[in-house]
Write a protein that holds these residues in place. Structure first.
Motif, PDB file in Angstrom:
ATOM      1  N   ARG A   1     -41.971 -45.053  54.499  1.00 57.19           N
ATOM      2  CA  ARG A   1     -41.677 -44.596  53.133  1.00 57.19           C
ATOM      3  C   ARG A   1     -42.297 -43.224  52.866  1.00 57.19           C
ATOM      4  O   ARG A   1     -41.700 -42.362  52.235  1.00 57.19           O
ATOM      5  CB  ARG A   1     -42.201 -45.607  52.103  1.00 57.19           C
ATOM      6  CG  ARG A   1     -41.377 -46.883  51.993  1.00 57.19           C
ATOM      7  CD  ARG A   1     -41.646 -47.605  50.680  1.00 57.19           C
ATOM      8  NE  ARG A   1     -43.053 -47.888  50.471  1.00 57.19           N
ATOM      9  CZ  ARG A   1     -43.658 -49.005  50.853  1.00 57.19           C
ATOM     10  NH1 ARG A   1     -42.962 -49.953  51.488  1.00 57.19           N
ATOM     11  NH2 ARG A   1     -44.940 -49.204  50.613  1.00 57.19           N
TER      12      ARG A   1
ATOM     13  N   ARG B   1     -34.624 -40.096  50.898  1.00 56.46           N
ATOM     14  CA  ARG B   1     -35.545 -41.081  50.332  1.00 56.46           C
ATOM     15  C   ARG B   1     -34.863 -42.399  50.015  1.00 56.46           C
ATOM     16  O   ARG B   1     -35.422 -43.468  50.255  1.00 56.46           O
ATOM     17  CB  ARG B   1     -36.171 -40.499  49.062  1.00 56.46           C
ATOM     18  CG  ARG B   1     -37.268 -41.355  48.456  1.00 56.46           C
ATOM     19  CD  ARG B   1     -37.840 -40.649  47.232  1.00 56.46           C
ATOM     20  NE  ARG B   1     -38.945 -41.385  46.649  1.00 56.46           N
ATOM     21  CZ  ARG B   1     -39.553 -41.040  45.511  1.00 56.46           C
ATOM     22  NH1 ARG B   1     -39.144 -39.958  44.866  1.00 56.46           N
ATOM     23  NH2 ARG B   1     -40.548 -41.763  45.037  1.00 56.46           N
ATOM     24  N   TYR B   2     -33.629 -42.330  49.488  1.00 54.59           N
ATOM     25  CA  TYR B   2     -32.984 -43.545  48.983  1.00 54.59           C
ATOM     26  C   TYR B   2     -31.794 -44.010  49.812  1.00 54.59           C
ATOM     27  O   TYR B   2     -31.376 -45.150  49.692  1.00 54.59           O
ATOM     28  CB  TYR B   2     -32.535 -43.331  47.536  1.00 54.59           C
ATOM     29  CG  TYR B   2     -33.662 -43.054  46.592  1.00 54.59           C
ATOM     30  CD1 TYR B   2     -34.641 -44.027  46.360  1.00 54.59           C
ATOM     31  CD2 TYR B   2     -33.774 -41.832  45.924  1.00 54.59           C
ATOM     32  CE1 TYR B   2     -35.702 -43.779  45.483  1.00 54.59           C
ATOM     33  CE2 TYR B   2     -34.824 -41.582  45.052  1.00 54.59           C
ATOM     34  CZ  TYR B   2     -35.786 -42.557  44.835  1.00 54.59           C
ATOM     35  OH  TYR B   2     -36.821 -42.311  43.983  1.00 54.59           O
ATOM     36  N   HIS B   3     -31.231 -43.148  50.636  1.00 53.15           N
ATOM     37  CA  HIS B   3     -29.990 -43.517  51.320  1.00 53.15           C
ATOM     38  C   HIS B   3     -30.089 -43.403  52.838  1.00 53.15           C
ATOM     39  O   HIS B   3     -29.080 -43.270  53.505  1.00 53.15           O
ATOM     40  CB  HIS B   3     -28.833 -42.632  50.825  1.00 53.15           C
ATOM     41  CG  HIS B   3     -28.728 -42.562  49.336  1.00 53.15           C
ATOM     42  ND1 HIS B   3     -28.579 -43.676  48.554  1.00 53.15           N
ATOM     43  CD2 HIS B   3     -28.781 -41.505  48.486  1.00 53.15           C
ATOM     44  CE1 HIS B   3     -28.519 -43.308  47.270  1.00 53.15           C
ATOM     45  NE2 HIS B   3     -28.646 -41.997  47.212  1.00 53.15           N
TER      46      HIS B   3
ATOM     47  N   ASN C   1     -33.751 -36.688  47.731  1.00 53.61           N
ATOM     48  CA  ASN C   1     -33.170 -37.970  47.319  1.00 53.61           C
ATOM     49  C   ASN C   1     -32.311 -38.638  48.384  1.00 53.61           C
ATOM     50  O   ASN C   1     -32.428 -39.852  48.604  1.00 53.61           O
ATOM     51  CB  ASN C   1     -32.372 -37.786  46.024  1.00 53.61           C
ATOM     52  CG  ASN C   1     -33.270 -37.843  44.794  1.00 53.61           C
ATOM     53  OD1 ASN C   1     -34.465 -38.122  44.917  1.00 53.61           O
ATOM     54  ND2 ASN C   1     -32.721 -37.554  43.647  1.00 53.61           N
TER      55      ASN C   1
ATOM     56  N   LYS D   1     -40.181 -40.622  54.731  1.00 62.48           N
ATOM     57  CA  LYS D   1     -38.921 -40.363  54.046  1.00 62.48           C
ATOM     58  C   LYS D   1     -39.141 -39.560  52.765  1.00 62.48           C
ATOM     59  O   LYS D   1     -38.308 -38.733  52.382  1.00 62.48           O
ATOM     60  CB  LYS D   1     -38.232 -41.689  53.716  1.00 62.48           C
ATOM     61  CG  LYS D   1     -37.650 -42.399  54.928  1.00 62.48           C
ATOM     62  CD  LYS D   1     -37.363 -43.867  54.640  1.00 62.48           C
ATOM     63  CE  LYS D   1     -36.393 -44.047  53.509  1.00 62.48           C
ATOM     64  NZ  LYS D   1     -36.083 -45.472  53.262  1.00 62.48           N
ATOM     65  N   ARG D   2     -40.255 -39.797  52.127  1.00 64.69           N
ATOM     66  CA  ARG D   2     -40.552 -39.113  50.866  1.00 64.69           C
ATOM     67  C   ARG D   2     -40.937 -37.654  51.089  1.00 64.69           C
ATOM     68  O   ARG D   2     -40.554 -36.773  50.319  1.00 64.69           O
ATOM     69  CB  ARG D   2     -41.695 -39.851  50.149  1.00 64.69           C
ATOM     70  CG  ARG D   2     -42.231 -39.151  48.904  1.00 64.69           C
ATOM     71  CD  ARG D   2     -41.238 -39.225  47.775  1.00 64.69           C
ATOM     72  NE  ARG D   2     -41.743 -38.611  46.572  1.00 64.69           N
ATOM     73  CZ  ARG D   2     -41.525 -37.341  46.244  1.00 64.69           C
ATOM     74  NH1 ARG D   2     -40.822 -36.568  47.046  1.00 64.69           N
ATOM     75  NH2 ARG D   2     -41.993 -36.841  45.108  1.00 64.69           N
TER      76      ARG D   2
END
Length: 625
Positions: free
Chosen positions: A41, A315-317, A312, A44-45
Motif C-alpha cells: 500500500r 493507488r486504487y486501480h 490515483n 502504491k501510494r
C-alpha cells in the motif's frame, strides 16, 4: 511573511505519524495486519508519483544543469530512489545554506525519512507486546527528542561521523531519522490515545489557540536553530489539533478548498521544489517575484494532473485488468529512470578539459588553504594559514578576506590569514542570521578576539587588511547580534560603532589598518552566468557584466556605512569598484579570466589579476590592466 515556512514539514510529520499508526493499529486490532500488504500500500501510494517526478526532473536537469551541478544531482537521485536522501544530502549541503536553493532534490529528504519510519514502525509493534505499545512509543519519543536537543546545542560532528568533521551536529540533527523520529512518534502517540479513548474531547478554545500558535511560529519563530524550540512548539500544537473527537473546525468553502489542495499536496510537494530550483539556476539566483507567483500556480496545476492521472490510478486501480496499462507505464518509467542514471554517470565519468578548467575557476577560494576557513586551532594559528617565517601583514575577516589572499600573496610573501566564513573583522559583536546560530556566533566572537590579540601582541605585523561582505552587519532584516553574552536586535549603527572601535584598537597598537571593500555585486550569480555563457546553457540575462546602477542599488547600505567609517576614522579604503567599473558597467572578466566565482567572491585567478601588483604599504591606485 512566513519566514519559518519549513515548519510545515514538522506539522506534516505529526499528521503522517498519526495516520499511519492509526492504520497499523486498526489492522492489528482486527487481526489482519500483513507486512506485505502494508508495504505494498505504501509503494502504491508513494512510488508512482515519485518516480514520474524524478524522471521528468532528471531530463530537465540534463538540459539545464552544468556538469558540476549534474554530478551532485546524480548523487541526490540515487539517494532518492532508495530513500536515503536524508543521509546523502548533509554531506553535500546544509538545508539552510544559500546554495541549497540550487539543489533540485533537496526536498526528498523528508520523504526518505518518512519511508524509514514506515519501515521501522510496523516492526516495533510486531516485536513488542500489545500492552507495551504506548510505553515503547513514549520511550522512543523521549530518546529521540533528547538526542535532537543535544545535537542542536552543539556544532561538533557526532563522534561516529568523524569523516564529516566539517558538518555540525545541528545539520545532522535536521536530516537524520533518529533526531527527527520524535515528531512522527508524537503523531503515533496521539493515534494510540484516540484508538483507546474514542470519546476524548479537547475544548475548541484550546484547538484555536494551537492553530494560532502554529501560524505565529511559522511567521516569526523564536529559536534560531532547527529542529529545536520552534519545532517543539509546532509539534505540541499539532498534537492537540489531531486528538479529540469533537468537530471544532466548521465546514466552509475555505476549508473545503484547503482540503482539496491537501488531496493533491503529495504531488505538489514533489514537483514544486525542482521547478523553483531550475528557475533559481536559470535566473542566476534572482527569481523575479512575478515568476515565483507563476511557479506556485504551475506547481498546483501539475500536482493536480499527477494526482489525477498517476497517483490515483496506481493507488486504487492497480489490480483491475482494464488498468494494467498503468503497471506497464510504471515499469517503463522506472526503467527509463535507471537508464538516465547510467547515462548521467557515464557522461560525468570523463570530463573534458573545458569542464576541468571551469570547475577549477569556480572552486571555492579559501586563500592559503581550505583549513583557513577557521584559522585558529586551540588558540593558535594553523601553520597552513601562514606564508613566510615572519608575518608583516595580517589579512583579517570572512570569506571576502580569504579571496584577497591569492592575489596579495604574489608580491607579499610574509602574511598571516586570520579568517572565518561570514565572521567579519569586528571585535565584540557577531551576527546571528540565516543559518548561523548562537554557537556559531560565540565561535565568531572568540575567533575575532584571538585575531586582535595576535595582531596587537605581534612585533612584526605592521599592516592589517580588513575585509568582509559586510551585508550580514549593515543590510539585514531581522536576526540578532551577540555582544558578550547578550542578544540584541541587528542594528547597522551598532555594527558601525564596533567596527570603528576595532580600527581604533589596531591604530592604538601601532598597526596600520587598510579596509578592502567587497567587489561590485548585484545579487545574481556572476560565476554561474559566465559558466552558462561559456557552455551555451540557457540563462535569463542579457549580459554577465554588472550594471553599475544595479551594483550601487544592491550594495547601497554597505557602501554608505563604509563611507561613513572612512569619514569617521580616515582609514584607507581600497574600493574595488574603482578598479572594475566605468560609468555604466562593472567588469566580470579580464580577457578570458573570470573575476568572479559566484555572486560576489573573487575567483583565484580573478584575485591574482586584480591584486598581483599590490605591495601592501605602497600607494596603489589601480591594479587592473
Amino acid at each position: 511573511f512566513f519566514s519559518h515556512g519549513y515548519l510545515g514539514v514538522d506539522v506534516f510529520f505529526v499528521l503522517s505519524g498519526y495516520l499511519i499508526t492509526t492504520s497499523i493499529l486498526e489492522d492489528l486490532d482486527k487481526g489482519d495486519f500483513s507486512f506485505m500488504q502494508f508495504y505494498l500500500r505504501r509503494a502504491k501510494r508513494l512510488l508512482p508519483a515519485l518516480y514520474s517526478t524524478l524522471l521528468v526532473t532528471t531530463v530537465l536537469a540534463y538540459v539545464l544543469l552544468t556538469p558540476g551541478e549534474l554530478k551532485n544531482y546524480t548523487n541526490q537521485l540515487l539517494g532518492s530512489l532508495v530513500f536515503v536522501a536524508n543521509i546523502i544530502l548533509p554531506t553535500q549541503i546544509g538545508y539552510f545554506a544559500a546554495e541549497a536553493e540550487g539543489t533540485p532534490l533537496l526536498h526528498i529528504w523528508s520523504l526518505s525519512l518518512e519511508e524509514q519510519y514506515y519501515f521501522t514502525l510496523p516492526l516495533l509493534f510486531f516485536l513488542s507486546y500489545r500492552r507495551w505499545h504506548l510505553f515503547a512509543l513514549i520511550v522512543l519519543f523521549t530518546g529521540s527528542l533528547a538526542l535532537c536537543l543535544a545535537w542542536t546545542s552543539s556544532q561538533e560532528s557526532p563522534p561516529f561521523l568523524w569523516r564529516f568533521a566539517d558538518i555540525g551536529r545541528d545539520d545532522w540533527a535536521f536530516y537524520l531519522f533518529p533526531t527527527r523520529a520524535w515528531e512522527l512518534l508524537a503523531g503515533s502517540i496521539c493515534a494510540w490515545v484516540m484508538l483507546h479513548q474514542k470519546d476524548l474531547t479537547v475544548p475548541p478554545i484550546i484547538k484555536w489557540i494551537c492553530l494560532v500558535t502554529i501560524f505565529v511560529t511559522v511567521s516569526w519563530g523564536f529559536d534560531s536553530v532547527h529542529p529545536r524550540g520552534n519545532a517543539l512548539m509546532v509539534v505540541i500544537a499539532t498534537a492537540f489539533l489531531v486528538i479529540g473527537s469533537d468537530k471544532w473546525l466548521p465546514k466552509s468553502t475555505l476549508t473545503y478548498s484547503i482540503e482539496k489542495i491537501g488531496d493533491w499536496s503529495y504531488s505538489i510537494y514533489l514537483v514544486h521544489w525542482p521547478l523553483f530550483v531550475f528557475a533559481y539556476v536559470v535566473f542566476l539566483e534572482q527569481i523575479p517575484f512575478f515568476v515565483k507567483g507563476i511557479l506556485i500556480f504551475i506547481s498546483i496545476a501539475i500536482g493536480y494532473v499527477q494526482y489525477r492521472y498517476i497517483e490515483n490510478p496506481f493507488r486504487y486501480h492497480w489490480q483491475r485488468p482494464a488498468k494494467n496499462i498503468w503497471q506497464v507505464i510504471s515499469l517503463t518509467s522506472f526503467a527509463l529512470l535507471l537508464i538516465s542514471v547510467v547515462v548521467l554517470s557515464l557522461s560525468l565519468g570523463n570530463p573534458s578539459n573545458t569542464v576541468d578548467k571551469i570547475n577549477e575557476i569556480r572552486k571555492t577560494n579559501y586563500g592559503l588553504s581550505e583549513k583557513c576557513e577557521g584559522s585558529f586551532d586551540n588558540g593558535y594559528v594553523k601553520s597552513e594559514c601562514m606564508l613566510g617565517n615572519v608575518s608583516h601583514i595580517a589579512v583579517w575577516g570572512d570569506s571576502f578576506a580569504m579571496h584577497l589572499v591569492p592575489g596579495l600573496a604574489i608580491r607579499n610573501q610574509n602574511l598571516v590569514q586570520l579568517t572565518k566564513s561570514v565572521c567579519g573583522p569586528i571585535v565584540g559583536l557577531a551576527p546571528i542570521a540565516g543559518n548561523h546560530n548562537l554557537n556559531w556566533a560565540k565561535e565568531c566572537l572568540s575567533s575575532n578576539q584571538q585575531a586582535l590579540e595576535l595582531i596587537v601582541n605581534s612585533k612584526d605585523i605592521t599592516h592589517v587588511i580588513l575585509s568582509s561582505a559586510f551585508r550580514q552587519y549593515f543590510d539585514v532584516d531581522g536576526g540578532k547580534f551577540l555582544i558578550g553574552t547578550k542578544l540584541v536586535d541587528i542594528d547597522a549603527d551598532l555594527a558601525y560603532q564596533y567596527l570603528v572601535k576595532t580600527i581604533n584598537a589596531l591604530r592604538n597598537a601601532g598597526k596600520e589598518p587598510i579596509l578592502v571593500s567587497p567587489p561590485p555585486r548585484a545579487g545574481f550569480n556572476v560565476g554561474a552566468c559566465l559558466e552558462r555563457q561559456d557552455r551555451n546553457l540557457f540563462y535569463a540575462r542579457d549580459d554577465c557584466r554588472i550594471k553599475k546602477n544595479e551594483y550601487l542599488s544592491y550594495d547601497f547600505s554597505v557602501n554608505k556605512m563604509l563611507s561613513r567609517v572612512q569619514e569617521e576614522t580616515n582609514i584607507r579604503i581600497v574600493w574595488l569598484r574603482d578598479w572594475l567599473c566605468d560609468d555604466q558597467w562593472c567588469k566580470t572578466q579580464i580577457g578570458d579570466k573570470y573575476i568572479y566565482r559566484d555572486s560576489g567572491h573573487l575567483s583565484i585567478e580573478g584575485s591574482i589579476a586584480l591584486l598581483r601588483k599590490w605591495v601592501v604599504g605602497d600607494d596603489i591606485s589601480q591594479s587592473v590592466d
